[in-house]
Motif scaffolding. Sequence first.
Motif, PDB file in Angstrom:
ATOM      1  N   THR A 227       0.852  -1.188   0.000  1.00  0.00           N
ATOM      2  CA  THR A 227       0.000   0.000   0.000  1.00  0.00           C
ATOM      3  C   THR A 227       0.883   1.231   0.000  1.00  0.00           C
ATOM      4  O   THR A 227       1.663   1.456   0.927  1.00  0.00           O
ATOM      5  N   LEU A 228       0.764   2.043  -1.064  1.00  0.00           N
ATOM      6  CA  LEU A 228       1.558   3.263  -1.173  1.00  0.00           C
ATOM      7  C   LEU A 228       0.779   4.444  -0.597  1.00  0.00           C
ATOM      8  O   LEU A 228      -0.458   4.467  -0.683  1.00  0.00           O
ATOM      9  N   PRO A 229       1.479   5.423  -0.049  1.00  0.00           N
ATOM     10  CA  PRO A 229       0.786   6.625   0.429  1.00  0.00           C
ATOM     11  C   PRO A 229       0.083   7.339  -0.726  1.00  0.00           C
ATOM     12  O   PRO A 229       0.500   7.229  -1.886  1.00  0.00           O
ATOM     13  N   GLU A 230      -0.949   8.064  -0.417  1.00  0.00           N
ATOM     14  CA  GLU A 230      -1.673   8.823  -1.436  1.00  0.00           C
ATOM     15  C   GLU A 230      -0.730   9.793  -2.142  1.00  0.00           C
ATOM     16  O   GLU A 230       0.058  10.487  -1.504  1.00  0.00           O
ATOM     17  N   GLY A 231      -0.808   9.826  -3.469  1.00  0.00           N
ATOM     18  CA  GLY A 231       0.008  10.749  -4.241  1.00  0.00           C
ATOM     19  C   GLY A 231       1.401  10.260  -4.544  1.00  0.00           C
ATOM     20  O   GLY A 231       2.196  10.983  -5.166  1.00  0.00           O
ATOM     21  N   ALA A 232       1.738   9.035  -4.141  1.00  0.00           N
ATOM     22  CA  ALA A 232       3.072   8.491  -4.401  1.00  0.00           C
ATOM     23  C   ALA A 232       3.313   8.390  -5.901  1.00  0.00           C
ATOM     24  O   ALA A 232       2.401   8.128  -6.688  1.00  0.00           O
ATOM     25  N   ILE A 233       4.576   8.600  -6.296  1.00  0.00           N
ATOM     26  CA  ILE A 233       4.975   8.528  -7.701  1.00  0.00           C
ATOM     27  C   ILE A 233       5.779   7.262  -7.930  1.00  0.00           C
ATOM     28  O   ILE A 233       6.646   6.900  -7.132  1.00  0.00           O
ATOM     29  N   LEU A 234       5.478   6.575  -9.025  1.00  0.00           N
ATOM     30  CA  LEU A 234       6.239   5.419  -9.468  1.00  0.00           C
ATOM     31  C   LEU A 234       7.015   5.845 -10.711  1.00  0.00           C
ATOM     32  O   LEU A 234       6.420   6.141 -11.740  1.00  0.00           O
ATOM     33  N   ALA A 235       8.342   5.907 -10.607  1.00  0.00           N
ATOM     34  CA  ALA A 235       9.194   6.379 -11.697  1.00  0.00           C
ATOM     35  C   ALA A 235      10.000   5.212 -12.251  1.00  0.00           C
ATOM     36  O   ALA A 235      10.808   4.610 -11.533  1.00  0.00           O
ATOM     37  N   LEU A 236       9.781   4.879 -13.520  1.00  0.00           N
ATOM     38  CA  LEU A 236      10.420   3.741 -14.163  1.00  0.00           C
ATOM     39  C   LEU A 236      11.417   4.221 -15.207  1.00  0.00           C
ATOM     40  O   LEU A 236      11.044   4.861 -16.188  1.00  0.00           O
ATOM     41  N   GLU A 237      12.688   3.901 -14.988  1.00  0.00           N
ATOM     42  CA  GLU A 237      13.750   4.277 -15.925  1.00  0.00           C
ATOM     43  C   GLU A 237      13.742   3.345 -17.129  1.00  0.00           C
ATOM     44  O   GLU A 237      13.430   2.158 -17.021  1.00  0.00           O
ATOM     45  N   LYS A 238      14.136   3.907 -18.263  1.00  0.00           N
ATOM     46  CA  LYS A 238      14.333   3.064 -19.441  1.00  0.00           C
ATOM     47  C   LYS A 238      15.539   2.142 -19.200  1.00  0.00           C
ATOM     48  O   LYS A 238      16.399   2.471 -18.380  1.00  0.00           O
TER      49      LYS A 238
END
Length: 397
Positions: free
Chosen positions: A121-132
């Motif tokens: 469970t991620l906090p509200e508004g969390a960003i998932l950033a995926l590098e190439k």
Amino acid sequence: MITHTHLLILGGASDLAGRLLLPGLADFLATTSRAEAERVRITAVGRSELDDYAGFVREAVGGELGDVLAAHATYVSADATSAEDLGELIASTRDDEHLIVYYALAPAITYESVQALSQCTLPEGAILALEKPLGTDAASAAALEEAGRGIVDKHHLYRIDHFLYEPAVVAAVDTLRERAGLRAVLNSEEIERLEIVYEEDLALEGRAAFYDSSGAVEDMVQSHLLQTMAHLLAGGDRERVAEILEHATVDLSRTRRGRYTAGELPDGPVPNYLDEEGVDPANDTETFTEKIVEVDTPQWRGSEILLRTGKAIGNPRQDITAHLRDSPAQLRVAFNGRGTANGPYARLTKSLLTGEDVREVPAGTPELAWKVVKPVLDAFAEDDIAMENYSAGSGGL
């Protein structure tokens, strides 16, 4: 109330983190204040033990900002593919922190980790950033997209290709978006040939573990060069990037691949690629590639796009050049913004921390880009395109 940032870097002691991400973060924070920098907390994650991550940060960043970031950085030895380990890391996010989960891992591990993250469970508004690179082929890219969208909404899933933050690309895309008159002449009737060239005077630099299993096509063409091409041909319209890639094909008869042999670069002698530490000759990895791409749309049919990249090149060329039809005139812009507040990773980290000027890879386009390069990779695997040699420090092929 959110006043701080928790930057959770999976692969936080990787080459990417030390050479690009952390220096870029510092370049951005240098434009703010010490107080803003002190509001950023870094948790780096890796499988191996690391006793002095603060020293890693200081070496990567340097100066006063290096000390500030190091004071708020910790390293955790954990399994990024374990939902239990990830859950504990996420739970360490304070109520006043905005969580950014940044993936600086190999693509196969990234997918396993994202699947594990889906159980947390991620906090509200969390960003998932995926590098190439996003995936290792079209199917895995689509699977990664589906898994990511199961964790956060489309506004919080960042598909990262730092070339979209390169000053040259930013300037060109923004100019096309803002100037209707220029977009009107952006077609095959006016432009005969577009060249996107990114050569490097670097050899492996200790990256054999990643590079030798990928090569120039997977490392540079599938992501950086095709994304740059598609954004430019789309005239700055993100909604048309997928259309460009859907209609893009590589002319295999005009595709070349090569590998550097022993030579000399400004920093000293370079061994034959096959003799570099960590290289497996059986991989038959290319360090140079050049290809012509054609885009079969009414706007671009008849133009050709040259994509060229290589390692260990003397006097490397790094630019975007448009050759006008029936005219000797050229339009050229250089890639030249690294190591500054205007550099790609400074812009990228600014967008992550502030939500401003986001330039992510459009959804679905990694899958399409893999489809574009698949015939090339297949031809390489079948040895239908000969491997040529060039000396390190030369101009390539």
